[in-house]
Design an enzyme around this catalytic site. Structure first.
Site, mmCIF file in Angstrom:
data_model
loop_
_atom_site.group_PDB
_atom_site.id
_atom_site.type_symbol
_atom_site.label_atom_id
_atom_site.label_comp_id
_atom_site.label_asym_id
_atom_site.label_seq_id
_atom_site.Cartn_x
_atom_site.Cartn_y
_atom_site.Cartn_z
ATOM 1 C CB CYS A 158 38.765 37.253 41.417
ATOM 2 S SG CYS A 158 37.069 37.822 41.666
ATOM 3 C CD GLU A 183 38.403 30.895 39.408
ATOM 4 O OE1 GLU A 183 38.384 30.707 38.162
ATOM 5 O OE2 GLU A 183 38.889 31.898 39.941
#
Length: 335
Positions: free
Chosen positions: A2, A127
């Site tokens: 992340c 992402e």
């Protein structure tokens, strides 16, 4: 992993969105600590500051450990034992912490065993999927409640807007060797990606789904480390949509970062009234300024949430959204 998030709610709405029940069953809202430091953003990266929840007992020893507070902390954990005078001199990246090594690595082990557990708040996270022609970014977040509203009525205490993504984190407090203000920093715990998002990336944040999981993670006085770490698991309860490479640069902080796009198109889709409506809504929410007044920040709506049939691809879903007013752009991957 992340490496980028969005958290666009203003300070007061963020507090309302984090309402909870304490150990006595009372409805509460967490108190802000240094709220004036918080800045909403559509594009937060490591070394920037972001909002986290933690137990008040970390700051006040006689406090109820179930009571929560909000703090703005720097992303990228600096261990309390770090001896140099400048945190930027750290030789390693601590923005993410792997769940399988967090009780082994000295950067995290001490803080975790001391109960320094926090919940990192965001609208969602970004992402990037590796492709032959480069990387395709996606925005990933919780499915939204069916009764979520776009407009909050003045005076309403109960939050009915965007459901925040709640990620498990570890925090620590570092004091400069020569003295000075204490620096609070955090790391986001990561796990193997769930089946739904593994095609995008093989890692994902450890997401705490529901207030009971949040309570157990935060209440370090009642829930020991050995029990709390059992909460660190992948979750399938997420949706996502592709976004523009505009988000690639952390300097770009605008609603366009998380606006849905049609895969295969070079630009954001803007050929139909529905796409223009969404982009217009996002733009008007902030008008290019990441620090606008709270009332001008975006108000999300369940209109953009969708669970497609198993046979539809992400491109099919986006085409459907573009062709029908009010149709969503989010999708959940099916086997």
């Amino acid at each position: 992993m992340c490496g980028r998030t969005a958290c666009s709610l203003g300070a007061d709405n963020l507090r309302r969105a984090c309402a909870y029940r304490d150990s006595r069953g009372r409805q509460r809202q967490p108190e802000w600590i240094r709220a004036e430091r918080y800045r909403p953003s559509y594009n937060k990266g490591p070394q920037s500051n972001g909002p986290v929840l933690l137990s008040r007992r970390h700051l006040q020893q006689d406090a109820d450990s179930s009571e929560r507070v909000l703090m703005d902390m720097r992303w990228g954990l600096v261990p309390s034992w770090f001896k140099k005078d400048d945190p930027s001199k750290m030789q390693f990246n601590t923005s993410n912490c792997r769940s399988d090594t967090m009780l082994k690595k000295s950067s995290y082990k001490g803080a975790l065993l001391q109960g320094k557990r926090c919940v990192v708040l965001a609208d969602g996270f970004y992402e990037w999927q590796q492709q032959s022609g480069g990387k395709q970014p996606y925005f990933i977040y919780f499915p939204q409640p069916k009764d979520a509203v776009a407009e909050e009525k003045e005076g309403e205490e109960e939050w009915r807007g965007w459901r925040l993504l709640t990620m498990a984190g570890i925090f620590d407090c570092w004091e400069p060797p020569a003295g000075g203000e204490m620096l609070y920093t955090y790391t986001i715990i990561t796990v193997d990606a769930s089946k739904d998002v593994s095609f995008i990336h093989h890692r994902m944040p450890a997401i705490l789904d529901g207030d009971e999981a949040i309570r157990k993670w935060l209440d370090f006085a009642e829930v020991p480390t050995q029990e709390a770490v059992k909460l660190i698991q992948p979750t399938e309860n997420i949706v996502f949509h592709p976004v523009s490479t505009f988000v690639n640069s952390v300097r770009n902080n605008a609603p366009e970062c998380l606006a849905p796009i049609e895969l295969g198109a070079k630009k954001e889709v803007k050929a139909t009234p529905s796409s223009k409506t969404m982009l217009g809504w996002l733009k008007n929410s902030q008008e290019g300024s990441p620090q606008k007044k709270e009332n001008d920040l975006p108000r999300w709506t369940s209109q953009f949430i969708h669970s497609p049939s198993p046979k539809k691809t992400s491109a099919d879903i986006l085409q459907q959204w573009l062709g029908k007013e009010g149709q969503p752009a989010a999708k959940k991957r099916k086997a």
